[in-house]
Design a protein around this motif. Sequence first.
Motif, PDB file in Angstrom:
ATOM      1  N   ILE A 248      -2.292  23.068  52.623  1.00  0.00           N
ATOM      2  CA  ILE A 248      -2.173  22.071  51.314  1.00  0.00           C
ATOM      3  C   ILE A 248      -1.486  22.201  50.439  1.00  0.00           C
ATOM      4  O   ILE A 248      -0.722  21.342  49.912  1.00  0.00           O
ATOM      5  N   GLU A 249      -0.955  23.348  50.114  1.00  0.00           N
ATOM      6  CA  GLU A 249       0.022  23.888  49.294  1.00  0.00           C
ATOM      7  C   GLU A 249       1.239  23.231  49.530  1.00  0.00           C
ATOM      8  O   GLU A 249       2.046  22.823  48.756  1.00  0.00           O
ATOM      9  N   ARG A 251       1.810  20.953  51.706  1.00  0.00           N
ATOM     10  CA  ARG A 251       1.802  19.384  51.408  1.00  0.00           C
ATOM     11  C   ARG A 251       1.993  19.027  49.957  1.00  0.00           C
ATOM     12  O   ARG A 251       2.677  17.829  49.905  1.00  0.00           O
ATOM     13  N   ARG A 252       1.516  19.760  49.032  1.00  0.00           N
ATOM     14  CA  ARG A 252       1.650  19.366  47.620  1.00  0.00           C
ATOM     15  C   ARG A 252       2.837  19.466  47.169  1.00  0.00           C
ATOM     16  O   ARG A 252       3.458  18.596  46.655  1.00  0.00           O
ATOM     17  N   LYS A 253       3.753  20.444  47.778  1.00  0.00           N
ATOM     18  CA  LYS A 253       5.206  20.390  47.578  1.00  0.00           C
ATOM     19  C   LYS A 253       5.991  19.243  47.993  1.00  0.00           C
ATOM     20  O   LYS A 253       6.857  18.798  47.485  1.00  0.00           O
ATOM     21  N   ALA A 255       4.844  16.037  48.691  1.00  0.00           N
ATOM     22  CA  ALA A 255       4.232  14.949  47.502  1.00  0.00           C
ATOM     23  C   ALA A 255       5.078  15.268  46.310  1.00  0.00           C
ATOM     24  O   ALA A 255       5.583  13.909  45.864  1.00  0.00           O
ATOM     25  N   MET A 256       5.233  16.427  45.839  1.00  0.00           N
ATOM     26  CA  MET A 256       5.933  16.355  44.514  1.00  0.00           C
ATOM     27  C   MET A 256       7.412  15.896  44.624  1.00  0.00           C
ATOM     28  O   MET A 256       8.112  15.198  43.944  1.00  0.00           O
ATOM     29  N   ASP A 273      -1.640  12.303  41.171  1.00  0.00           N
ATOM     30  CA  ASP A 273      -2.756  12.912  40.973  1.00  0.00           C
ATOM     31  C   ASP A 273      -3.786  12.559  40.004  1.00  0.00           C
ATOM     32  O   ASP A 273      -3.388  12.064  38.744  1.00  0.00           O
ATOM     33  N   ARG A 278      -9.068  18.195  42.573  1.00  0.00           N
ATOM     34  CA  ARG A 278      -8.049  19.084  43.588  1.00  0.00           C
ATOM     35  C   ARG A 278      -7.916  18.133  44.866  1.00  0.00           C
ATOM     36  O   ARG A 278      -8.774  17.880  45.588  1.00  0.00           O
ATOM     37  N   HIS A 279      -6.620  17.829  45.002  1.00  0.00           N
ATOM     38  CA  HIS A 279      -6.348  16.918  46.167  1.00  0.00           C
ATOM     39  C   HIS A 279      -5.708  17.614  47.382  1.00  0.00           C
ATOM     40  O   HIS A 279      -5.603  18.728  47.035  1.00  0.00           O
ATOM     41  N   ASN A 280      -5.976  16.864  48.565  1.00  0.00           N
ATOM     42  CA  ASN A 280      -5.583  17.697  49.659  1.00  0.00           C
ATOM     43  C   ASN A 280      -4.264  17.083  50.243  1.00  0.00           C
ATOM     44  O   ASN A 280      -3.764  17.418  51.299  1.00  0.00           O
ATOM     45  N   TYR A 281      -3.626  16.185  49.607  1.00  0.00           N
ATOM     46  CA  TYR A 281      -2.303  15.568  50.045  1.00  0.00           C
ATOM     47  C   TYR A 281      -2.266  15.204  51.674  1.00  0.00           C
ATOM     48  O   TYR A 281      -1.288  15.528  52.307  1.00  0.00           O
TER      49      TYR A 281
END
Length: 370
Positions: A248-249, A251-253, A255-256, A273, A278-281
């Motif tokens: 998930i982390e 994926r967050r990167k 998304a950013m 966001d 707490r999103h899961n992207y």
Amino acid sequence: MEKETITVTSPLLPNLEEFQELLRDIWSKKWLTNNGEYHKRLEKALAEYLKVPYVCLFTNGTLPLLTALQAMRISGEVITTPYSFVATTHSLWWNGIKPVFVDIDPATGNIDPDKIEAAITPKTTAIMPVHVYGKPCDTVKIQAIADKYGLKVIYDAAHAFGVEVDGTGILNAGDMSTLSFHATKVYNTVEGGALVVHDEKTKKRIDYLKNFGFAGETEVIAPGINGKMDEVRSAYGLLNLKQVDAAIEARRKVAMKYRNALRTVEGISFFDDMPGVRHNYSYFPIFVDAEKYGMTRDALYFKMRDAKVLGRRYFYPLISEFSTYRGLPSAARENLPLAHKMADSVICLPMYHTLNEEDICRVLDIVCDK
Ligand SMILES: *Cc1c(COP(=O)(O)O)cnc(C)c1O
């Protein structure tokens, strides 16, 4: 050199050596399914991770929808969203329930709670919202309506694994929530799913229902189904759970990076966001305004495909457009203008934990360079 295809998703896979070790253990015990040790361990581990009281494992994400409706004896009409994967509405149809479509809130893609009351009739028994792309529904407003009219709420939370609002697991909302652990989801057990319930009595009832209704060796208490998850996939699921936070982390990167690059592209919009969430992207949908962007959604979609970058037009067409549902009064286009607008403009960009810098650049080059 010929470029490789960038797929829209790629599965989270457990370490193969660790999986082989667990397989060896299963082979030695010779207990393959029917509430085995790994099944029990995974239910417990998931309940802890998801911050919910009880998890009932299933063999896919559609059976928990069917079983939840059966367990609560839902009938008549159920209010739901056309902007989802077909399994949501199919589960109603398979239970002889009439789906009633309500338009979405374009700020989230989820069912618009302010339009639910107008769709309630004397036959309405429940609301089945979907946390689309893992973005949480307005669960407080939906519960208030359900309480006012005495309706059940079943969340199709197939996209919402690990999503939290102000530190609380989103799966605590409503009467029950369902999850999918299909290979394409943020967390997978190859195929798999779960039903989240809030009390022990209901947990027991669901466990009977997913095992043909057997409550004992010779006692069948209800016309159940076979929805059980086996030991092999439960073991696989335990291993994947250890690495889902890192996925998930990652994926967050991604998304950013997408957001940073796309923010200045005229005619392309996307979700940011939500505060306290707490999103899961799980997905990265973009929305194409053809006039401002200078190209239609489909033109961009096919241009991506030609460049071997596979997006997905999730969720196009709307469920209400499929032949099974098209004849329903609530499926009329005029009733669902905002859902149509979103379905006609969306492309989900490639999104997964192993998407690297080079892949991201290839995706962005196509979208940014018109
Ligand atoms: C994936 C999905 C399902 C079905 O899950 P399966 O595990 O494929 O049966 C249901 N609803 C939604 C919204 C989904 O995305």
